[in-house]
Design a protein around this motif. Structure first.
Motif, PDB file in Angstrom:
ATOM      1  N   UNK A 662      -4.425  -6.976   0.154  1.00 26.24           N
ATOM      2  CA  UNK A 662      -3.788  -6.018  -0.747  1.00 26.24           C
ATOM      3  C   UNK A 662      -2.956  -5.060   0.079  1.00 26.24           C
ATOM      4  N   UNK A 663      -1.832  -4.679  -0.485  1.00 21.95           N
ATOM      5  CA  UNK A 663      -0.899  -3.791   0.222  1.00 21.95           C
ATOM      6  C   UNK A 663      -0.557  -2.625  -0.683  1.00 21.95           C
ATOM      7  N   UNK A 664      -0.566  -1.422  -0.111  1.00 23.72           N
ATOM      8  CA  UNK A 664      -0.239  -0.213  -0.875  1.00 23.72           C
ATOM      9  C   UNK A 664       0.735   0.637  -0.066  1.00 23.72           C
ATOM     10  N   UNK A 665       1.801   1.060  -0.724  1.00 22.43           N
ATOM     11  CA  UNK A 665       2.792   1.907  -0.064  1.00 22.43           C
ATOM     12  C   UNK A 665       3.068   3.120  -0.931  1.00 22.43           C
ATOM     13  N   UNK A 666       3.071   4.299  -0.307  1.00 21.00           N
ATOM     14  CA  UNK A 666       3.288   5.548  -1.035  1.00 21.00           C
ATOM     15  C   UNK A 666       4.494   6.262  -0.441  1.00 21.00           C
ATOM     16  N   UNK A 674       3.707   6.439   3.492  1.00 18.15           N
ATOM     17  CA  UNK A 674       2.425   5.982   4.027  1.00 18.15           C
ATOM     18  C   UNK A 674       2.148   4.593   3.469  1.00 18.15           C
ATOM     19  N   UNK A 675       1.411   3.786   4.231  1.00 18.58           N
ATOM     20  CA  UNK A 675       1.091   2.432   3.751  1.00 18.58           C
ATOM     21  C   UNK A 675      -0.290   2.018   4.231  1.00 18.58           C
ATOM     22  N   UNK A 676      -0.872   1.092   3.487  1.00 25.52           N
ATOM     23  CA  UNK A 676      -2.199   0.547   3.797  1.00 25.52           C
ATOM     24  C   UNK A 676      -2.151  -0.960   3.578  1.00 25.52           C
ATOM     25  N   UNK A 677      -2.697  -1.707   4.540  1.00 20.31           N
ATOM     26  CA  UNK A 677      -2.810  -3.164   4.418  1.00 20.31           C
ATOM     27  C   UNK A 677      -4.261  -3.559   4.689  1.00 20.31           C
ATOM     28  N   UNK A 678      -4.909  -4.125   3.686  1.00 22.23           N
ATOM     29  CA  UNK A 678      -6.275  -4.618   3.807  1.00 22.23           C
ATOM     30  C   UNK A 678      -6.244  -6.130   3.660  1.00 22.23           C
ATOM     31  N   UNK A 679      -6.819  -6.828   4.652  1.00 21.93           N
ATOM     32  CA  UNK A 679      -6.819  -8.291   4.616  1.00 21.93           C
ATOM     33  C   UNK A 679      -8.191  -8.788   5.048  1.00 21.93           C
ATOM     34  N   UNK A 680      -8.674  -9.803   4.348  1.00 19.97           N
ATOM     35  CA  UNK A 680      -9.995 -10.336   4.664  1.00 19.97           C
ATOM     36  C   UNK A 680     -10.032 -11.835   4.363  1.00 19.97           C
ATOM     37  N   UNK A 734      -5.170  -1.762   8.166  1.00 16.05           N
ATOM     38  CA  UNK A 734      -4.073  -1.156   8.905  1.00 16.05           C
ATOM     39  C   UNK A 734      -3.528   0.032   8.119  1.00 16.05           C
ATOM     40  N   UNK A 735      -3.432   1.166   8.789  1.00 11.25           N
ATOM     41  CA  UNK A 735      -2.926   2.402   8.175  1.00 11.25           C
ATOM     42  C   UNK A 735      -1.680   2.851   8.929  1.00 11.25           C
ATOM     43  N   UNK A 736      -0.631   3.207   8.184  1.00  9.66           N
ATOM     44  CA  UNK A 736       0.617   3.646   8.818  1.00  9.66           C
ATOM     45  C   UNK A 736       1.162   4.858   8.083  1.00  9.66           C
ATOM     46  N   UNK A 737       1.825   5.723   8.851  1.00  9.16           N
ATOM     47  CA  UNK A 737       2.597   6.807   8.237  1.00  9.16           C
ATOM     48  C   UNK A 737       3.903   6.940   9.001  1.00  9.16           C
ATOM     49  N   UNK A 738       5.016   6.863   8.270  1.00  5.89           N
ATOM     50  CA  UNK A 738       6.339   6.938   8.873  1.00  5.89           C
ATOM     51  C   UNK A 738       6.975   8.269   8.532  1.00  5.89           C
ATOM     52  N   UNK A 739       7.392   8.999   9.561  1.00  6.02           N
ATOM     53  CA  UNK A 739       8.038  10.298   9.386  1.00  6.02           C
ATOM     54  C   UNK A 739       9.553  10.108   9.285  1.00  6.02           C
TER      55      UNK A 739
END
Length: 827
Positions: A662-666, A674-680, A734-739
């Protein structure tokens, strides 16, 4: 007596001509945000600035100061000069005032509370059983010619040896001449908007875009601002913000009751709202609230920041239904305090700031985007039939070619001569510069193809590189609609200069159902694949000028693959895939798989695969060219199931695999995201190493840091060595934040991203994998890093550090430095 009157006239005229009308605006010195209702005092008389910080004062003595006061700021005194009639007054925050927030009065808080409580009675989407109306929307990109200087500027440039070169800059002059004749861009559309039983449908009845015979369908779904003032979250430039008339919004905003006014013969409270944190660039504005029903009768919204946004909503009171129904929506975007261009409709448009009424050195900074939206033919509480409710927007073929006579019915009373000229001018410009063809070509390249007659050339197949094949050269493509809309054939051929082997593949397919985009196909290929990698078959294809990870990979396996499949978008908001495959696998490295006391150096796997990608929060548009995801919302979910088929076509192993991500981008209005990637994944049964999980490693096993410098991947673990870990079940996050970009000058403007990655896994099956040694991740794997992307010409630099239970003994072995590259195609 006559001398007395003469003297009196002289005194009065002296007083009159001695007065100067000063216009001003009060703003915050740090972020240029207007300060609403600041106190302005001159000669012992105090007035209050309006909600945009603007005021007007008659000054008759320039020796007396104008004093500006507002809670949380230092008082500022300014003196008026005889030559200046417009002032921008910048207040400095009082650092001694520790209060970060301001609070609303009890009375106005109760008003807002009643607005929220009465939404069900006032929001047309909730209060009415059904309604429908047609909506005319006109978008233009234009500029006021009077705001642009017609001077031809002189530019002085120094050469390396100190000599001065004089050049004439006529850009402003030419730009002024252009906007005097026609707008920079414009487009129109007429929609039928329907609501019934909580269902919503928008049908495009007519549309035309300057420069395009066929419209950009993505624009038809573009929602720059919310249709409803009650919507929560409220959308500005497709980015959600908390609505001030929501329960959570009350915690973020403060409110001030200004006065009571009359709208259409009904009394309304005039309420100003702003963020509690005064230095915030969030939403602020004015609400006109019906004193009886607590409905929104009029609303003004402003955002000041990366872009400056003005949105105005007007409503019409309908006595029969006792409801305020939308009358007009006006939206304007101007350049804010950003240095970057704002890209809309696939092009670059520059916008100006409305704070300073001064001529810009760059004429194009005076351009702005303006949208007017007007409902008509309104029907309320009438029987409505909504066809295909799962598709939020439908664009029928009949909407694309309406005659000029149809559009003349929407002309204003005052004819805009520039509007009439825009279509002919932009259309001729489009033909001369082939703008429509460039957009068509851009869409193809974005997906990795270049059209050549009836074939779309596969740009990825031309050249690649990895440690096993060396340089891999080849050619590939797929037939396009010029040959047939109902069938297509994809193909490729490649040759490795190092392994001296040919690879090839061919995939014919047939369109079973156009509306659901259901294709049935078959495929045969003889190629190599990276071991222990999970490829989700429903992932969309996007163009990369190169794929960085395989450059350093040495462990591949050869696979002679036969496949039959069906792919479809029949289910709402879902892409689905079903396939049956026959794989003849030969590992291209020293490897033996021991299973049930039998050794395998090559093997056969026959499997069935079922995959779904579900985008439940996205919205889709049905167009003549297919279904388009026009509103991409997150999170998105992908599920893939794989099962081998025992005793079928020589299958050697029995195992099952379940893979999920699942992928989430805010995104934020500031431009950050900000984004989150959860993989299993989990594998059951007897699984050879080629089909286990290695979780996308991307680091070379070399001693020196500099020897490990390679290209960074998009979502790879940069400090994890190739073939270091293998698992039959795992989970990664995976957690990311882009400025925003950092401006160093000299065209060096890096984009800063902070990243944290973690994974856990195990391999508790008793199978023996001979010829390759590896570790497992029961204790977890952790890395964090900083990415400085797009430093120069798309190149950047990233660095990561490995820590936690699987940290290595030597400090330098935990550090990875990589080069990143982003190709900006401009769309």
């Amino acid at each position: 007596m006559k001398y007395f009157w003469l003297f009196l006239c002289f005194i009065i005229s002296s007083t009159f001509f001695g007065q100067t009308k000063i216009k001003g605006q009060v703003i915050d010195i740090d972020n240029a945000v207007p300060i609403a209702f600041a106190s302005v005092t001159y000669n012992k008389n105090t007035i209050t600035a309006d909600w945009e910080g603007k005021f007007s004062v008659e000054v008759n003595d320039t020796k007396l100061p104008i004093k500006i006061n507002y809670k949380g700021y230092y008082e500022k005194a300014v003196y008026v000069s005889d030559s200046k009639t417009v002032m921008i007054i910048k207040l400095v925050t009082d650092l001694n005032d520790k209060k970060a927030e301001i609070y609303s009065e009890i009375k106005v808080n109760n008003i807002i509370k009643k607005v929220i409580e009465n939404k069900k009675n006032n929001d047309p989407e909730k209060a009415l059983a059904s309604f429908q109306y047609k909506n005319y929307e006109y978008l233009q990109v234009t500029a006021n010619p009077d705001s642009i200087s017609s001077k031809i500027d002189t530019i002085y440039k120094k050469r390396l040896l100190g000599k001065t070169v004089i050049k004439l800059d006529s850009v402003n002059y030419k730009f002024k001449k252009v906007v005097e004749k026609h707008h920079l861009y414009q487009t129109e559309k007429v929609n039928l908007i329907q609501h019934s039983n909580k269902k919503y449908k928008e049908t495009v009845l007519a549309t035309r875009m300057a420069g395009f015979e066929t419209p950009l369908y993505e624009y038809l779904g573009l929602k720059l601002v919310s249709y409803s003032a009650y919507e929560n979250p409220f959308k500005i430039l497709e980015i959600p913000v908390q609505n001030p008339i929501s329960n959570y919004g009350r915690k973020l905003y403060s409110y001030k009751l200004i006065d009571t006014v009359s709208i259409q013969g009904r009394k309304a409270f005039r309420v100003y709202f702003q963020p509690k944190k005064l230095n915030s660039n969030k939403l602020r504005g004015l609400l006109y609230i019906d004193t009886e029903t607590f409905a929104i009768a009029k609303a003004f919204y402003r955002i000041y920041g990366v872009v400056n946004i003005n949105a105005t909503y007007t409503f019409n009171y309908r006595k029969n239904e006792q409801i305020w129904f939308p009358k007009k929506r006006d939206f304007k975007v101007l350049k804010g305090n950003n240095y970057e261009d704002l890209k809309i409709l696939g092009g670059t448009i520059k916008f100006s700031s409305s704070l300073d009424n001064v001529e810009s050195k760059n004429a194009t900074d005076q351009a702005y985007l303006h949208i007017e939206s007007t409902p008509f033919d309104i029907e309320i509480n009438q029987p409505i039939t909504i066809t295909k409710p799962r598709v939020k927007i439908e664009v029928p073929e009949s909407s694309l070619n309406k005659p000029d006579a149809y559009w003349r019915t929407f002309a204003k009373d005052t004819i805009d001569k520039r509007k009439l000229r825009t279509y002919t001018t932009i259309d001729s410009l489009s033909l001369s510069e082939k703008i429509e063809h460039k957009v068509f070509l851009g869409r193809k390249i974005f997906n990795g193809y270049f059209p050549i007659n009836i074939i779309d050339l596969d740009l990825r197949s031309i050249v690649k590189f990895n440690n096993f094949e060396g340089f891999r050269v080849g050619i590939g493509g797929i037939t396009n609609d010029k040959l047939s809309e109902n069938y297509r054939v994809a193909f490729y051929g490649a040759y490795g200069l190092k392994d001296r082997e040919f690879k090839y593949g061919i995939t014919p397919s047939y369109l079973l159902h156009k509306e659901t985009e259901t294709w049935v196909g078959a495929s045969y290929s003889d190629d190599i694949y990276e071991i222990a990698q999970t490829n989700f078959v429903t992932d969309s294809r996007r163009f990369k000028i190169y794929d960085p990870r395989p450059i350093n990979i040495s462990t591949f396996y050869n696979n002679k693959l036969g496949l039959a499949y069906v792919e479809s978008k029949m289910l709402a908001k879902t892409s689905s895939y079903f396939g049956v495959s026959h794989n003849q696998i030969q590992p291209l490295f020293d490897y033996t798989f021991v299973n049930d006391a039998k050794s395998y150096t090559d093997y056969t796997i026959t499997a069935v695969q079922l995959a779904f990608q579900w985008n439940p929060f996205s919205n889709y548009m049905q167009t003549p060219i297919g279904k388009i995801e026009y509103e991409k919302r997150h999170p998105k979910f992908t599920l893939q199931l794989t099962q081998t088929l025992p005793n079928l076509l020589g299958n050697d192993f029995v195992f099952s695999k379940i893979d999920f991500k699942t992928y989430y981008e805010l995104p934020y209005l500031s431009g950050q995201k900000s984004s989150l990637l959860l993989q299993t994944g989990i594998a059951f049964g007897d699984v050879p190493i080629t089909h286990l999980y290695s979780i996308v490693p991307n680091n070379l096993n070399r001693d020196a840091i500099l020897k490990r410098i390679t290209f960074a991947g998009k979502n790879s673990f940069e400090t994890m060595y190739f073939n270091e870990f293998f698992s039959n079940k795992y989970a990664s996050l995976q957690l990311k934040h882009t400025f925003n970009k950092i401006r160093f000058g000299y065209k060096i403007n890096p984009e800063l991203t902070i990243v944290t990655r973690m994974a856990i896994g195990s391999n508790n099956k008793d199978n023996q994998h001979l010829g390759i040694s590896y570790k497992t991740m029961e204790d977890g794997f952790f890395e964090s890093g900083v990415e400085f992307n797009k430093i120069f010409k798309g190149f950047g630099l990233v660095t990561f550090y490995r820590y936690g239970p699987n940290q290595l003994a030597k400090f330098e072995d935990n550090i990875a430095i990589k080069v990143s590259y982003f190709l900006d195609l401009g769309f």
